[in-house]
Scaffold this motif. Sequence first.
Motif, mmCIF file in Angstrom:
data_model
loop_
_atom_site.group_PDB
_atom_site.id
_atom_site.type_symbol
_atom_site.label_atom_id
_atom_site.label_comp_id
_atom_site.label_asym_id
_atom_site.label_seq_id
_atom_site.Cartn_x
_atom_site.Cartn_y
_atom_site.Cartn_z
ATOM 1 N N GLN A 52 10.392 -1.207 -8.128
ATOM 2 C CA GLN A 52 9.203 -1.914 -8.604
ATOM 3 C C GLN A 52 8.014 -1.575 -7.710
ATOM 4 O O GLN A 52 8.116 -1.655 -6.480
ATOM 5 C CB GLN A 52 9.448 -3.425 -8.623
ATOM 6 N N TYR A 53 6.899 -1.227 -8.334
ATOM 7 C CA TYR A 53 5.720 -0.785 -7.585
ATOM 8 C C TYR A 53 4.473 -1.558 -7.978
ATOM 9 O O TYR A 53 3.354 -1.078 -7.801
ATOM 10 C CB TYR A 53 5.525 0.724 -7.775
ATOM 11 N N GLN A 54 4.662 -2.748 -8.517
ATOM 12 C CA GLN A 54 3.620 -3.749 -8.666
ATOM 13 C C GLN A 54 4.180 -5.041 -8.066
ATOM 14 O O GLN A 54 5.387 -5.295 -8.145
ATOM 15 C CB GLN A 54 3.241 -3.955 -10.128
ATOM 16 N N SER A 84 -1.088 -0.003 -0.638
ATOM 17 C CA SER A 84 -1.758 -0.487 -1.840
ATOM 18 C C SER A 84 -2.879 0.495 -2.141
ATOM 19 O O SER A 84 -2.998 1.532 -1.483
ATOM 20 C CB SER A 84 -2.291 -1.907 -1.622
ATOM 21 N N SER A 129 6.762 -3.100 -3.302
ATOM 22 C CA SER A 129 6.263 -3.321 -4.662
ATOM 23 C C SER A 129 4.730 -3.316 -4.746
ATOM 24 O O SER A 129 4.175 -3.276 -5.847
ATOM 25 C CB SER A 129 6.824 -4.631 -5.240
ATOM 26 N N ASN A 136 1.679 0.569 -5.961
ATOM 27 C CA ASN A 136 0.722 0.999 -6.981
ATOM 28 C C ASN A 136 -0.276 -0.102 -7.338
ATOM 29 O O ASN A 136 -0.940 -0.030 -8.377
ATOM 30 C CB ASN A 136 1.455 1.456 -8.245
ATOM 31 N N HIS A 137 -0.379 -1.085 -6.497
ATOM 32 C CA HIS A 137 -1.223 -2.252 -6.764
ATOM 33 C C HIS A 137 -2.639 -2.012 -6.261
ATOM 34 O O HIS A 137 -2.839 -1.552 -5.139
ATOM 35 C CB HIS A 137 -0.620 -3.472 -6.075
#
Length: 281
Positions: A158-160, A186, A219, A222-223
């Motif tokens: 998970q990357y969010q 981030s 996570s 990519n936020h």
Amino acid sequence: MNTPEHSQLGKVSAYVDRYDASLLFPLPRETKRREIGITGSIPFMGADLWTAFELSWLNPKGKPQVALAHITIPCESTHIVESKSFKLYLNSFNNTAFESADAVRESIRADVSAAIWHGGPVVAGAGVKLLLPEAFDREPVQELTGLSIDRLDVECTQYQPAPELLSAALHEQPVTETLTSHLLKSNCLVTGQPDWGSVQITYTGPQIDQAGLLQYIVSFRNHNEFHEQCVERIYMDVMARCKPTKLAVYARYTRRGGLDINPWRSSHPQQPPANVRTARQ
């Protein structure tokens, strides 16, 4: 109301080399805080610790001077300062004569204090410390202390931000420990460019599952969010999911444009961490 899209981020900017405080671009903290459930008074204390590595001005004889600057912005302020505007503001000192380093420091303190309250009364001003060249060799490099959870061989998918990855042993005896990771990444809220950081979480309470915490930190990869907002999101998620009685979250992000921003949030009164850079900074 100022928004990130109205700032100079991601745009071609003129190089202004004469002192101009109007270059500072304040952004309200309230907008992003509402997203993580903060309304009214904030449930933590803390500060944003900035380091400016590119600061220069002229003395009364026109001779260039250089310094490093440590700037402390209280988290109680209504606004943050967008970082590119901070860089443009500092560039405006380059061909401006000041009577002394103290005059430079006072100008930065007054201008930043006004910006972070954006027209309102200055409840807690910015702190500014200048380090002149004779003190440069006394600037240490030190990693965040604590037990590194990067040693764990976990699967990351998970990357969010995924707060559901967080858990703690709620029915066991509480512990006090400090956990660290270098795997915080981030992206800039506007440009999407990567922001690299290390994070330290110190708490007292039910023991946090370290594997889940590491997956949660990853996570953010990519936020899109500013440094200050990421740290407050981490703080609120850990507090909600793991229920510590005491909590402090501190992140040190690598510099961009000669500036690093290092937010620190704590549930209880204590001295802020020393603004000491890590090897990656």
